[in-house]
Design a protein around this motif. Sequence first.
Motif, PDB file in Angstrom:
ATOM      1  N   LEU A 178      -3.383   3.733  -0.697  1.00  0.00           N
ATOM      2  CA  LEU A 178      -2.869   3.000   0.451  1.00  0.00           C
ATOM      3  C   LEU A 178      -1.640   2.186   0.067  1.00  0.00           C
ATOM      4  O   LEU A 178      -0.630   2.180   0.771  1.00  0.00           O
ATOM      5  CB  LEU A 178      -3.975   2.077   0.987  1.00  0.00           C
ATOM      6  N   ARG A 179      -1.734   1.538  -1.072  1.00  0.00           N
ATOM      7  CA  ARG A 179      -0.599   0.721  -1.506  1.00  0.00           C
ATOM      8  C   ARG A 179       0.650   1.571  -1.718  1.00  0.00           C
ATOM      9  O   ARG A 179       1.760   1.183  -1.346  1.00  0.00           O
ATOM     10  CB  ARG A 179      -0.947   0.008  -2.809  1.00  0.00           C
ATOM     11  N   LEU A 219       2.071   2.441   1.474  1.00  0.00           N
ATOM     12  CA  LEU A 219       2.681   1.250   2.048  1.00  0.00           C
ATOM     13  C   LEU A 219       4.051   1.033   1.413  1.00  0.00           C
ATOM     14  O   LEU A 219       5.034   0.740   2.086  1.00  0.00           O
ATOM     15  CB  LEU A 219       1.756   0.062   1.782  1.00  0.00           C
ATOM     16  N   THR A 220       4.104   1.201   0.096  1.00  0.00           N
ATOM     17  CA  THR A 220       5.370   1.038  -0.604  1.00  0.00           C
ATOM     18  C   THR A 220       6.420   1.985  -0.045  1.00  0.00           C
ATOM     19  O   THR A 220       7.538   1.592   0.263  1.00  0.00           O
ATOM     20  CB  THR A 220       5.188   1.359  -2.104  1.00  0.00           C
ATOM     21  N   ILE A 264       7.416   1.075   3.698  1.00  0.00           N
ATOM     22  CA  ILE A 264       7.978  -0.205   4.121  1.00  0.00           C
ATOM     23  C   ILE A 264       9.353   0.034   4.702  1.00  0.00           C
ATOM     24  O   ILE A 264      10.214   0.638   4.080  1.00  0.00           O
ATOM     25  CB  ILE A 264       8.045  -1.195   2.935  1.00  0.00           C
ATOM     26  N   LEU A 291       5.500   4.416  11.322  1.00  0.00           N
ATOM     27  CA  LEU A 291       4.071   4.172  11.313  1.00  0.00           C
ATOM     28  C   LEU A 291       3.262   4.807  12.432  1.00  0.00           C
ATOM     29  O   LEU A 291       2.145   5.241  12.235  1.00  0.00           O
ATOM     30  CB  LEU A 291       3.791   2.679  11.281  1.00  0.00           C
ATOM     31  N   SER A 292       3.820   4.842  13.613  1.00  0.00           N
ATOM     32  CA  SER A 292       2.956   5.366  14.660  1.00  0.00           C
ATOM     33  C   SER A 292       3.173   6.855  14.905  1.00  0.00           C
ATOM     34  O   SER A 292       2.599   7.435  15.815  1.00  0.00           O
ATOM     35  CB  SER A 292       3.123   4.572  15.947  1.00  0.00           C
ATOM     36  N   PRO A 342       2.169   9.231   6.502  1.00  0.00           N
ATOM     37  CA  PRO A 342       1.054   9.307   5.555  1.00  0.00           C
ATOM     38  C   PRO A 342       0.052   8.172   5.730  1.00  0.00           C
ATOM     39  O   PRO A 342      -1.123   8.334   5.433  1.00  0.00           O
ATOM     40  CB  PRO A 342       1.739   9.233   4.186  1.00  0.00           C
ATOM     41  N   LEU A 343       0.528   7.054   6.218  1.00  0.00           N
ATOM     42  CA  LEU A 343      -0.401   5.941   6.411  1.00  0.00           C
ATOM     43  C   LEU A 343      -1.394   6.224   7.525  1.00  0.00           C
ATOM     44  O   LEU A 343      -2.446   5.624   7.602  1.00  0.00           O
ATOM     45  CB  LEU A 343       0.367   4.660   6.745  1.00  0.00           C
ATOM     46  N   ARG A 344      -1.031   7.129   8.410  1.00  0.00           N
ATOM     47  CA  ARG A 344      -1.936   7.443   9.492  1.00  0.00           C
ATOM     48  C   ARG A 344      -2.949   8.495   9.091  1.00  0.00           C
ATOM     49  O   ARG A 344      -3.838   8.823   9.842  1.00  0.00           O
ATOM     50  CB  ARG A 344      -1.148   7.979  10.695  1.00  0.00           C
ATOM     51  N   PRO A 397      -5.144   8.850   6.236  1.00  0.00           N
ATOM     52  CA  PRO A 397      -5.715   8.315   5.001  1.00  0.00           C
ATOM     53  C   PRO A 397      -6.383   9.377   4.140  1.00  0.00           C
ATOM     54  O   PRO A 397      -6.471   9.243   2.940  1.00  0.00           O
ATOM     55  CB  PRO A 397      -6.744   7.309   5.485  1.00  0.00           C
ATOM     56  N   ARG A 446      -7.369  -1.607   6.706  1.00  0.00           N
ATOM     57  CA  ARG A 446      -7.725  -0.853   5.510  1.00  0.00           C
ATOM     58  C   ARG A 446      -7.409  -1.633   4.256  1.00  0.00           C
ATOM     59  O   ARG A 446      -8.039  -1.446   3.220  1.00  0.00           O
ATOM     60  CB  ARG A 446      -6.982   0.492   5.486  1.00  0.00           C
ATOM     61  N   SER A 498       4.520  -5.377   6.235  1.00  0.00           N
ATOM     62  CA  SER A 498       3.976  -4.498   5.200  1.00  0.00           C
ATOM     63  C   SER A 498       4.270  -5.051   3.814  1.00  0.00           C
ATOM     64  O   SER A 498       3.483  -4.876   2.896  1.00  0.00           O
ATOM     65  CB  SER A 498       4.525  -3.081   5.358  1.00  0.00           C
ATOM     66  N   HIS A 543       1.377  -5.790   1.376  1.00  0.00           N
ATOM     67  CA  HIS A 543       1.473  -5.083   0.120  1.00  0.00           C
ATOM     68  C   HIS A 543       1.088  -6.006  -1.034  1.00  0.00           C
ATOM     69  O   HIS A 543       0.367  -5.614  -1.955  1.00  0.00           O
ATOM     70  CB  HIS A 543       2.910  -4.595  -0.053  1.00  0.00           C
ATOM     71  N   LEU A 559      -2.598  -6.660  -1.032  1.00  0.00           N
ATOM     72  CA  LEU A 559      -3.280  -5.463  -1.491  1.00  0.00           C
ATOM     73  C   LEU A 559      -3.214  -5.384  -3.014  1.00  0.00           C
ATOM     74  O   LEU A 559      -4.200  -5.084  -3.685  1.00  0.00           O
ATOM     75  CB  LEU A 559      -2.615  -4.245  -0.853  1.00  0.00           C
TER      76      LEU A 559
END
Lengths: 159, 159
Positions: free
Chosen positions: A113-114, A117-118, A121, A126-127, A132-134, A136, B66, B96, B100, B103
């Motif tokens: 996840l991190r 997120l990296t 950012i 996101l939506s 990829p964040l959507r 998991p 998450r 984020s 981050h 996290l």
Amino acid sequence: MTIVRSSEMRRELTVGEVAERSGVAVSTLHFYEAKGLISSNRSRGNQRRYPRSVLRRVAVIKVAQRTGIPLAEIQAALTVLPDDRPLTVQDWARLSESWHEQLNERIASLMALRDHLTSCIGCGCLSLRECPLRNPHDVLSMEGAGPRLMDATEEDGQP
Amino acid sequence: MTIVRSSEMRRELTVGEVAERSGVAVSTLHFYEAKGLISSNRSRGNQRRYPRSVLRRVAVIKVAQRTGIPLAEIQAALTVLPDDRPLTVQDWARLSESWHEQLNERIASLMALRDHLTSCIGCGCLSLRECPLRNPHDVLSMEGAGPRLMDATEEDGQP
DNA sequence: ATAAAACCTCAACATTAGTTGAGGTCAATA
DNA sequence: TATTGACCTCAACTAATGTTGAGGTTTTAT
């Protein structure tokens, strides 16, 4: 002939003593007992008396909780062992190995996840369904997709 | 002159559509609205109508969850931003980045726990005051202590 | 125009992990 | 011995995160 001091003879601990030594509240010890995580003997006057081994048991519970394991599962793991005898080194080895694995999985998933997120950012994707964040569970399937443009799609356009 | 299909004209989504697209239950969307995490316009007949940007918002909420961030905190982070306008890329970058970091902290603390667990498997020292697993905040202070013998101490002896 | 599907509110329930308090008993100390 | 602190049970409460259901309304499709 030395006189054995009574504080050394007393092999059992009161609930208050266990609370102080283990760092959990008395009410929590009651609660754990109700849930079957620990057990006690009773004094003539119906007060709880714990063998010293309860301290190890509580310590194990706290460690397991820190790894994110719910009490019910801890209880299940602990009651596989006869609940009267103290935990042995072997018991602890077995438990900690199993929890070690779960902990590794949790760490791995948080790290995935991190990393997402990296890389996401500021990307604003996101939506979008492709983000990829959507997804998991697509930790592996995302390679090769490459970064998306922030083109508005049907789903997320704000024209 | 092409006729614009009404499905493309309808800029707003019903709660059912948002539920389906975002993967959260209708009741959860109601719940999020009650908690101030999202908001809606209403149709003449009092039904919820969401701008498409709500999908991004819900996605952000799910990602934050998450990472282990409680809803109240997510709500606080989101309402710093004017809740009417859609999240911009900059908003998302700010959020984020902050998440981050949290996290990373969670991961670090779980990894420290895992390492202790690794080094303690089978050692049986768990309920001794010196055990690194009992001192979660002494992550640094434990270096130099060296492994303890499993001598029974006053606290945990089971003679 | 009507029926089905989707929506509305509000209250209650579920789960996890405990905490708080009332009313009463036990045990250690002066 | 008297009293004070620790303990007992049981029920109710908290907080987070939702879900379920009853009773009623709106939208959509035929």
